[in-house]
Design a protein around this motif. Sequence first.
Motif, PDB file in Angstrom:
ATOM      1  N   ALA A   1      43.337  26.517  44.894  1.00 19.42           N
ATOM      2  CA  ALA A   1      43.344  27.852  44.287  1.00 19.42           C
ATOM      3  C   ALA A   1      44.044  28.861  45.189  1.00 19.42           C
ATOM      4  N   SER A   2      43.831  28.753  46.488  1.00 16.24           N
ATOM      5  CA  SER A   2      44.468  29.690  47.425  1.00 16.24           C
ATOM      6  C   SER A   2      45.989  29.544  47.390  1.00 16.24           C
TER       7      SER A   2
ATOM      8  N   LEU B   1      37.202  32.555  36.525  1.00 15.60           N
ATOM      9  CA  LEU B   1      37.572  33.042  37.857  1.00 15.60           C
ATOM     10  C   LEU B   1      36.635  32.476  38.916  1.00 15.60           C
ATOM     11  N   VAL B   2      35.332  32.527  38.643  1.00 18.64           N
ATOM     12  CA  VAL B   2      34.357  31.993  39.600  1.00 18.64           C
ATOM     13  C   VAL B   2      34.598  30.513  39.832  1.00 18.64           C
ATOM     14  N   ARG B   3      34.813  29.775  38.749  1.00 17.34           N
ATOM     15  CA  ARG B   3      35.059  28.339  38.887  1.00 17.34           C
ATOM     16  C   ARG B   3      36.398  28.064  39.563  1.00 17.34           C
ATOM     17  N   GLY B   4      37.410  28.857  39.203  1.00 19.31           N
ATOM     18  CA  GLY B   4      38.737  28.630  39.762  1.00 19.31           C
ATOM     19  C   GLY B   4      38.812  28.868  41.252  1.00 19.31           C
TER      20      GLY B   4
ATOM     21  N   ALA C   1      32.818  17.934  33.440  1.00 17.27           N
ATOM     22  CA  ALA C   1      32.474  18.264  32.047  1.00 17.27           C
ATOM     23  C   ALA C   1      33.635  18.958  31.346  1.00 17.27           C
ATOM     24  N   PRO C   2      34.767  18.277  31.193  1.00 11.67           N
ATOM     25  CA  PRO C   2      35.943  18.894  30.557  1.00 11.67           C
ATOM     26  C   PRO C   2      35.692  19.478  29.168  1.00 11.67           C
ATOM     27  N   PRO C   3      34.863  18.850  28.295  1.00 16.97           N
ATOM     28  CA  PRO C   3      34.659  19.444  26.968  1.00 16.97           C
ATOM     29  C   PRO C   3      34.094  20.860  27.025  1.00 16.97           C
ATOM     30  N   PHE C   4      33.183  21.101  27.957  1.00 12.72           N
ATOM     31  CA  PHE C   4      32.604  22.446  28.057  1.00 12.72           C
ATOM     32  C   PHE C   4      33.681  23.474  28.371  1.00 12.72           C
ATOM     33  N   TRP C   5      34.533  23.187  29.337  1.00 15.05           N
ATOM     34  CA  TRP C   5      35.576  24.140  29.726  1.00 15.05           C
ATOM     35  C   TRP C   5      36.622  24.290  28.624  1.00 15.05           C
TER      36      TRP C   5
ATOM     37  N   ILE D   1      44.572  32.439  35.927  1.00 11.42           N
ATOM     38  CA  ILE D   1      45.506  31.386  35.527  1.00 11.42           C
ATOM     39  C   ILE D   1      46.053  30.659  36.742  1.00 11.42           C
ATOM     40  N   PHE D   2      46.428  31.390  37.787  1.00 13.13           N
ATOM     41  CA  PHE D   2      47.045  30.735  38.937  1.00 13.13           C
ATOM     42  C   PHE D   2      46.042  30.101  39.881  1.00 13.13           C
ATOM     43  N   CYS D   3      44.785  30.461  39.778  1.00 16.33           N
ATOM     44  CA  CYS D   3      43.763  29.664  40.466  1.00 16.33           C
ATOM     45  C   CYS D   3      43.726  28.255  39.868  1.00 16.33           C
ATOM     46  N   VAL D   4      43.749  28.187  38.545  1.00 10.90           N
ATOM     47  CA  VAL D   4      43.710  26.887  37.869  1.00 10.90           C
ATOM     48  C   VAL D   4      45.025  26.134  38.048  1.00 10.90           C
TER      49      VAL D   4
END
Length: 712
Positions: A273-274, A264-267, A443-447, A347-350
Amino acid sequence: MMGRKKEKELPLQSLPPKHKSRAEDNDYKESEANDDPAVQQLNISDESTEEVVIPHTNPLGQWGNQIQFVLSLVAASVGLGNIWRFPYLCQQHGGGVFLIPYTLMLFLEGIPMFYLEVAAGQRRQKGPIGVWKEKSPYMAGIGIGNCVVSFIIGLYYNVIITWCLFYFGNSFQAELPWAKCPVDNGTVVKECELSDSTTYFWHREALNASPSIEEPGVMNWKMTLCLFSTWVVCYLCLCRGIKSAGKVVYVVSIVPYVILTIFLVRGLMLPGASSGLAHILTPKWEKLGDPQVWLDAATQIFFSFGVAFGYLVAFASYSRHNNDCRRDVLLVSFTNYATSIFASVVIFCVLGFKAHTNFNDCLMRDRLVIADYWGSNISSVNDSVVFEMCNNPTDTNNTIVSVINGSSLNLECCQLTKLLDTSAQGTGLAFIVFTQAMLEFPAPPFWSVIFFLMLLTLGVGSQIAIIEGVITTLCHIKAIRLRREIITGIVCGLSFLICLIFVTQAGEYWVKVFDAYGGSLSLMIIAFFEAIALWIYGIDKFSKDIEAMGQKKPNLYWIITWRLAPFLMFAMFAASIVGQIIDPDKYSAWRADKGESVKVEYPVLARLVGSFLVIIVTIWVPVVALIHAISKRRRNLQNEDGAVPDDDSGHSSNEARRAARFPYWRRSDGDTLPNNKEMTDSAAPDLPPPWSAPNTAFEKQPGRQTTRGDAL
């Protein structure tokens, strides 16, 4: 001095070994007299006005503390459906408007049925078969149906966990394997070129999907190893019962919320995101007139709360007899409700970020086309030019064509709202859409690691509950005299062998068959029978049972919703059948030559298997009812020669049976049996004085040690 009697719970540790074993036995229903050694140990005199109550305890154990019980319910009810099913329904059914029917069904259907199962399990301290048999012997088949449907759902649910484990393992790479299309002899693989890298990896590398359900192909050895690993984990979590499962719930119930908060924080910091949040929260009021919206809201509540699975009864049977289960039910229900909304925001932020990225890429492609036509640099073509040229197109063969000076330009003319409307659900959301979105993160692997770790913990938490419902039922069957570890091993081993069908090339298609029939229609039928069983037993009587556990009597809200429950369950089932007739179920078959999935109707074999799954779950209710009716009729015919008949309610009369064994036994209501003779110590040496056993409506007497009522 007149006043309400104070109840004191007699600890098991204070009882002698003989009486401790009786207190632990669920069938122990005899009253203890004042001269009993256990009573004398507590210094309770004949004049005492305090009542000592021996609580029933589950012979399989109890939760270490009440937090474990609550967290186990949270882990069981909050599952994968909250992440990839609820957000999709909100998107398809009017955004924020969907919360109106969803909330209404929460109070009319979800919470009342949730409370029914938890209270019944806690009251009787038994598994599903024992609980529903106490409601009515004719309804004992409900418990078997709970066990069978949980076994079926556990089969394909563990396969979904297997897929998550496969992606989780592949996330530990510097470059994610689904980031780019594979190259063969210097050229991009055609199947991947026709689709995209994430779609190709899911259908070809992960599943190796066949073109139809009728072509099973070969087994996927990588998925087979992952499947074996997940069943081993399941066994380790359940082999020692709640002693092991109770420790696991601390992880599987808390970790998902931590990871959702991180996302959520990242999104919220992502561009677009808005737009995603505005899309999901903007109400479309006209959707309220669509019956499908209400049906989807009802079914989502139904499956999210785990009604008719059997594990709610099983988990509650391990709880303390006087636990405030109503408080726990409300807490878990609103936690589940809030989690669904929380997950939708994440989910919808992403997805808003993904749509924003795709929209900008689309604009860039259109700008290149226009710049090439003009023979100028792309910097001279801004977004407003694209918008202006897309406002007056002509549609030819579904291709946007902008005509300039007699020449045509094939422009995509993407729209952000349409990109947001094309989101997927289920496996498509988790393994295709979300994985593609995370490729754009730093850093896609981390996420990827933490995302699939979240799905794993959510899945394992629900899977533990589902299989626990099966094992608890089997452990309470007296004919099965095996240790719990052995029963758990047999269940997990047999499940692994059956699940091998799901790791073939047609495995994903069979998962959908099991989900559509064994995990949907079957649950609705079982829930309907549960509501009917409550009617047969009596809602007022059930309310008194709840009071007997030291809780407040259910108010008018609970009474009304329980009375409406059979009608709601039947309406859901009927609507689902009508929907099947009007629009038969289809599955998405992967076409490698087209690089896309196409909707195909299920073949006859798949429908036969689906019908068999429904029958094998629901057939137990009428079969057990018929067996009981025949047995009762046979006993009554035999009893015409002087044997003891059953009582009018269909329950076996314990007092009558004891009267046949001890002809001079005094009834608990004060009457005496034949010849009105007083019972002596030699008449019934194995019965505790004063030879008065409680019936289903026994009266509590001061200074006498009694069990909690067994009326349920």
